[in-house]
Scaffold this motif. Structure first.
Motif, PDB file in Angstrom:
ATOM      1  N   SER A  87      -6.474  -6.979  -7.916  1.00  0.00           N
ATOM      2  CA  SER A  87      -5.781  -8.081  -8.583  1.00  0.00           C
ATOM      3  C   SER A  87      -6.755  -9.198  -8.927  1.00  0.00           C
ATOM      4  O   SER A  87      -7.762  -9.410  -8.243  1.00  0.00           O
ATOM      5  N   ALA A  88      -6.425  -9.935  -9.980  1.00  0.00           N
ATOM      6  CA  ALA A  88      -7.236 -11.103 -10.334  1.00  0.00           C
ATOM      7  C   ALA A  88      -7.139 -12.184  -9.277  1.00  0.00           C
ATOM      8  O   ALA A  88      -8.067 -12.979  -9.091  1.00  0.00           O
ATOM      9  N   VAL A  89      -6.016 -12.218  -8.583  1.00  0.00           N
ATOM     10  CA  VAL A  89      -5.831 -13.203  -7.523  1.00  0.00           C
ATOM     11  C   VAL A  89      -6.758 -12.838  -6.356  1.00  0.00           C
ATOM     12  O   VAL A  89      -6.778 -11.708  -5.895  1.00  0.00           O
ATOM     13  N   GLY A  90      -7.520 -13.786  -5.890  1.00  0.00           N
ATOM     14  CA  GLY A  90      -8.456 -13.518  -4.815  1.00  0.00           C
ATOM     15  C   GLY A  90      -9.848 -13.182  -5.284  1.00  0.00           C
ATOM     16  O   GLY A  90     -10.769 -13.062  -4.472  1.00  0.00           O
ATOM     17  N   SER A  91     -10.029 -13.017  -6.597  1.00  0.00           N
ATOM     18  CA  SER A  91     -11.370 -12.775  -7.142  1.00  0.00           C
ATOM     19  C   SER A  91     -12.188 -14.055  -7.038  1.00  0.00           C
ATOM     20  O   SER A  91     -11.651 -15.163  -6.931  1.00  0.00           O
ATOM     21  N   ASP A  92     -13.493 -13.922  -7.093  1.00  0.00           N
ATOM     22  CA  ASP A  92     -14.365 -15.097  -7.026  1.00  0.00           C
ATOM     23  C   ASP A  92     -14.058 -16.060  -8.172  1.00  0.00           C
ATOM     24  O   ASP A  92     -14.065 -17.284  -7.992  1.00  0.00           O
ATOM     25  N   ALA A  93     -13.768 -15.502  -9.348  1.00  0.00           N
ATOM     26  CA  ALA A  93     -13.478 -16.351 -10.507  1.00  0.00           C
ATOM     27  C   ALA A  93     -12.204 -17.161 -10.282  1.00  0.00           C
ATOM     28  O   ALA A  93     -12.149 -18.355 -10.610  1.00  0.00           O
ATOM     29  N   ALA A  94     -11.174 -16.524  -9.713  1.00  0.00           N
ATOM     30  CA  ALA A  94      -9.916 -17.227  -9.465  1.00  0.00           C
ATOM     31  C   ALA A  94     -10.081 -18.260  -8.358  1.00  0.00           C
ATOM     32  O   ALA A  94      -9.584 -19.394  -8.473  1.00  0.00           O
ATOM     33  N   LEU A  95     -10.779 -17.888  -7.279  1.00  0.00           N
ATOM     34  CA  LEU A  95     -10.950 -18.813  -6.165  1.00  0.00           C
ATOM     35  C   LEU A  95     -11.778 -20.026  -6.558  1.00  0.00           C
ATOM     36  O   LEU A  95     -11.612 -21.116  -5.996  1.00  0.00           O
ATOM     37  N   ALA A  96     -12.656 -19.854  -7.539  1.00  0.00           N
ATOM     38  CA  ALA A  96     -13.449 -20.986  -8.010  1.00  0.00           C
ATOM     39  C   ALA A  96     -12.561 -22.040  -8.672  1.00  0.00           C
ATOM     40  O   ALA A  96     -12.939 -23.218  -8.754  1.00  0.00           O
ATOM     41  N   GLN A  97     -11.382 -21.633  -9.153  1.00  0.00           N
ATOM     42  CA  GLN A  97     -10.440 -22.550  -9.794  1.00  0.00           C
ATOM     43  C   GLN A  97      -9.479 -23.180  -8.786  1.00  0.00           C
ATOM     44  O   GLN A  97      -8.717 -24.074  -9.143  1.00  0.00           O
ATOM     45  N   CYS A  98      -9.515 -22.714  -7.541  1.00  0.00           N
ATOM     46  CA  CYS A  98      -8.584 -23.184  -6.514  1.00  0.00           C
ATOM     47  C   CYS A  98      -9.119 -24.415  -5.801  1.00  0.00           C
ATOM     48  O   CYS A  98     -10.337 -24.673  -5.788  1.00  0.00           O
ATOM     49  N   ALA A  99      -8.217 -25.161  -5.184  1.00  0.00           N
ATOM     50  CA  ALA A  99      -8.642 -26.232  -4.291  1.00  0.00           C
ATOM     51  C   ALA A  99      -9.482 -25.630  -3.168  1.00  0.00           C
ATOM     52  O   ALA A  99      -9.220 -24.503  -2.732  1.00  0.00           O
ATOM     53  N   PRO A 100     -10.494 -26.334  -2.679  1.00  0.00           N
ATOM     54  CA  PRO A 100     -11.360 -25.778  -1.633  1.00  0.00           C
ATOM     55  C   PRO A 100     -10.615 -25.295  -0.397  1.00  0.00           C
ATOM     56  O   PRO A 100     -10.985 -24.270   0.186  1.00  0.00           O
ATOM     57  N   SER A 101      -9.540 -25.995  -0.002  1.00  0.00           N
ATOM     58  CA  SER A 101      -8.796 -25.585   1.197  1.00  0.00           C
ATOM     59  C   SER A 101      -8.066 -24.263   0.976  1.00  0.00           C
ATOM     60  O   SER A 101      -7.964 -23.438   1.884  1.00  0.00           O
ATOM     61  N   VAL A 102      -7.574 -24.035  -0.237  1.00  0.00           N
ATOM     62  CA  VAL A 102      -6.923 -22.767  -0.563  1.00  0.00           C
ATOM     63  C   VAL A 102      -7.950 -21.643  -0.558  1.00  0.00           C
ATOM     64  O   VAL A 102      -7.725 -20.571   0.025  1.00  0.00           O
ATOM     65  N   ALA A 103      -9.084 -21.877  -1.205  1.00  0.00           N
ATOM     66  CA  ALA A 103     -10.129 -20.851  -1.261  1.00  0.00           C
ATOM     67  C   ALA A 103     -10.630 -20.503   0.139  1.00  0.00           C
ATOM     68  O   ALA A 103     -10.900 -19.332   0.437  1.00  0.00           O
ATOM     69  N   ALA A 104     -10.733 -21.497   1.013  1.00  0.00           N
ATOM     70  CA  ALA A 104     -11.226 -21.249   2.369  1.00  0.00           C
ATOM     71  C   ALA A 104     -10.256 -20.368   3.161  1.00  0.00           C
ATOM     72  O   ALA A 104     -10.680 -19.454   3.878  1.00  0.00           O
ATOM     73  N   ILE A 105      -8.962 -20.629   3.044  1.00  0.00           N
ATOM     74  CA  ILE A 105      -7.975 -19.795   3.739  1.00  0.00           C
ATOM     75  C   ILE A 105      -8.005 -18.378   3.183  1.00  0.00           C
ATOM     76  O   ILE A 105      -7.951 -17.397   3.925  1.00  0.00           O
ATOM     77  N   PHE A 106      -8.106 -18.257   1.868  1.00  0.00           N
ATOM     78  CA  PHE A 106      -8.163 -16.942   1.237  1.00  0.00           C
ATOM     79  C   PHE A 106      -9.352 -16.143   1.746  1.00  0.00           C
ATOM     80  O   PHE A 106      -9.227 -14.966   2.108  1.00  0.00           O
ATOM     81  N   ARG A 107     -10.512 -16.776   1.766  1.00  0.00           N
ATOM     82  CA  ARG A 107     -11.722 -16.058   2.186  1.00  0.00           C
ATOM     83  C   ARG A 107     -11.645 -15.654   3.654  1.00  0.00           C
ATOM     84  O   ARG A 107     -12.124 -14.577   4.034  1.00  0.00           O
ATOM     85  N   ALA A 108     -11.022 -16.497   4.470  1.00  0.00           N
ATOM     86  CA  ALA A 108     -10.851 -16.150   5.879  1.00  0.00           C
ATOM     87  C   ALA A 108      -9.960 -14.922   6.023  1.00  0.00           C
ATOM     88  O   ALA A 108     -10.227 -14.025   6.838  1.00  0.00           O
ATOM     89  N   ALA A 109      -8.920 -14.847   5.202  1.00  0.00           N
ATOM     90  CA  ALA A 109      -8.005 -13.704   5.273  1.00  0.00           C
ATOM     91  C   ALA A 109      -8.671 -12.440   4.748  1.00  0.00           C
ATOM     92  O   ALA A 109      -8.546 -11.363   5.344  1.00  0.00           O
ATOM     93  N   LEU A 110      -9.378 -12.552   3.630  1.00  0.00           N
ATOM     94  CA  LEU A 110      -9.984 -11.375   3.024  1.00  0.00           C
ATOM     95  C   LEU A 110     -11.179 -10.860   3.819  1.00  0.00           C
ATOM     96  O   LEU A 110     -11.570  -9.695   3.681  1.00  0.00           O
ATOM     97  N   ALA A 111     -11.744 -11.723   4.664  1.00  0.00           N
ATOM     98  CA  ALA A 111     -12.816 -11.259   5.547  1.00  0.00           C
ATOM     99  C   ALA A 111     -12.273 -10.320   6.611  1.00  0.00           C
ATOM    100  O   ALA A 111     -13.028  -9.594   7.258  1.00  0.00           O
ATOM    101  N   ASN A 112     -10.920 -10.354   6.773  1.00  0.00           N
ATOM    102  CA  ASN A 112     -10.216  -9.449   7.690  1.00  0.00           C
ATOM    103  C   ASN A 112     -10.728  -9.574   9.130  1.00  0.00           C
ATOM    104  O   ASN A 112     -10.769  -8.614   9.885  1.00  0.00           O
ATOM    105  N   LYS A 113     -11.107 -10.808   9.476  1.00  0.00           N
ATOM    106  CA  LYS A 113     -11.558 -11.091  10.830  1.00  0.00           C
ATOM    107  C   LYS A 113     -10.937 -12.412  11.250  1.00  0.00           C
ATOM    108  O   LYS A 113     -11.096 -13.420  10.565  1.00  0.00           O
ATOM    109  N   ALA A 114     -10.226 -12.410  12.362  1.00  0.00           N
ATOM    110  CA  ALA A 114      -9.514 -13.609  12.789  1.00  0.00           C
ATOM    111  C   ALA A 114     -10.501 -14.723  13.127  1.00  0.00           C
ATOM    112  O   ALA A 114     -11.413 -14.518  13.935  1.00  0.00           O
TER     113      ALA A 114
END
Length: 355
Positions: free
Chosen positions: A291-318
């Motif tokens: 999906s385009a959602v969660g791509s680096d290009a999309a996350l670059a358009q997000c608020a930093p706090s949203v991008a940080a939560i996304f990256r934490a989830a996609l890293a698949n490590k608590a």
């Protein structure tokens, strides 16, 4: 019989104790030109007999019989059987206020909107709680076209029974309830209509009495079983993502869909402080694959706090508990401001639910 101005879809399944209470609220309407589309979803109790009796009593009621297929299936059947230009939804254990149909029709005629969302009261009133009372209290405002504020800042979700639509708007956009979703189907439908509506109007009038979930019901159980609830929320998100992809809305608004996933799933997953978010992160990664959602290009358009939560989830490590609290705090500052974020941080440390 006058030509109806509004069709009210009432799905019926195992509600013989309260169905008359619901249907009496239609008979009490202070305008005559409504139709009640009663959809018997294969109910095994005496609900159908009650519905049939109301059809005998008043020709404005129409009975639709179908095999049991669930709430979304029943609502779809009701929309298909509706004849009025406006379609509204009334759950069979709730009721309309006596002025509901008139106020809804007047608002559509005045605002020339595709979608109307109104206020509601918990029933009984004392069963309300802060979150519910807030979301049932929209302000008077209109939005033209797609709006992030409508979807995520206003008290517009998550209940479809306080929303009415033009029937031709639903038909022209091929919008139906997703029959594969049994929990959270309202969220999927409302994201579909709000994402496509030419004009959406919110009004503060409280036109609906909503019977608050009973102890032990599905909604009550989901509210307190965190992992089960969040995995169901991932399914809701997956359905929204698929629906938006149909009209390329996901690519157009990937940053907004990222925010929605944080709001619906990831914030609460991180609030588990690493002890129970693994399965949720796995499910999210599966849904976002390709999906385009969660791509680096999309996350670059997000608020930093949203991008940080996304990256934490996609890293698949608590993350660590401290890192989780920092992620939540930064996101709360974005969502609610610094003072509110401080209050939520204190509540989270104390293990309190923000309801």
């Amino acid at each position: 019989m006058t030509t109806p101005k509004i069709s009210v879809v009432v799905p019926i399944y195992k509600v013989e104790e309260c169905l008359a209470w619901c249907l009496d609220s239609l008979l009490a309407q202070d305008m005559p030109d409504w139709e009640g589309v009663l959809v018997n979803d294969g109910s095994p109790d005496g609900s159908r007999d009650i519905a049939a009796a109301y059809c005998e009593k008043d020709a404005r009621f129409t009975l639709v019989d179908k095999e049991n297929g669930g709430l979304s299936s029943a609502r779809n059947a009701g929309i298909a059987a509706s004849t009025a230009p406006i379609v509204a939804f009334l759950d069979s254990d709730d009721r309309f206020t006596p002025d509901a149909c008139r106020v809804i029709v007047d608002a559509f005629e005045r605002e020339d909107c595709d979608v109307l969302t109104f206020g509601a009261n918990p029933y009984p009133l004392e069963a309300g709680y802060p979150w519910l009372n807030q979301v049932l209290s929209p302000r008077d405002v209109s939005f033209h076209g797609y709006s992030f504020e409508l979807l995520f800042k206003e008290n517009s979700r998550p209940f479809v029974w306080r929303t009415a639509c033009r029937r031709d708007f639903l038909a022209n956009n091929a919008i139906q309830f997703d029959e594969s979703i049994s929990y959270g189907e309202d969220q999927v439908f409302e994201m579909a209509i709000y994402g496509r509506s030419r004009k959406t109007t919110l009004i503060s009038n409280k036109l609906y009495d909503y019977r608050v979930a009973r102890k032990g019901s599905l909604m009550d159980t989901m509210r307190y079983d965190d992992e089960t609830r969040l995995l169901e929320h991932v399914k809701i998100y997956s359905a929204v993502l698929a629906d938006w992809h149909r009209d390329d809305l996901d690519a157009q608004h990937a940053d907004d869909l990222a925010y929605f996933l944080c709001d619906l799933v990831l914030y609460d997953a991180i609030r588990l402080l690493g002890t129970g978010c693994g399965k949720v992160f796995d499910a999210v990664s599966t849904v976002l694959a390709g999906s385009a959602v969660g791509s680096d290009a999309a996350l670059a358009q997000c608020a930093p706090s949203v991008a940080a939560i996304f990256r934490a989830a996609l890293a698949n490590k608590a993350p660590s508990a401290r890192a989780c609290r920092r992620l939540m705090f930064d996101y709360d500052v974005l969502r609610s401001g610094f003072l509110r974020a401080c209050k939520r941080l204190a509540a989270n440390i104390l293990g309190k639910r923000d309801v």
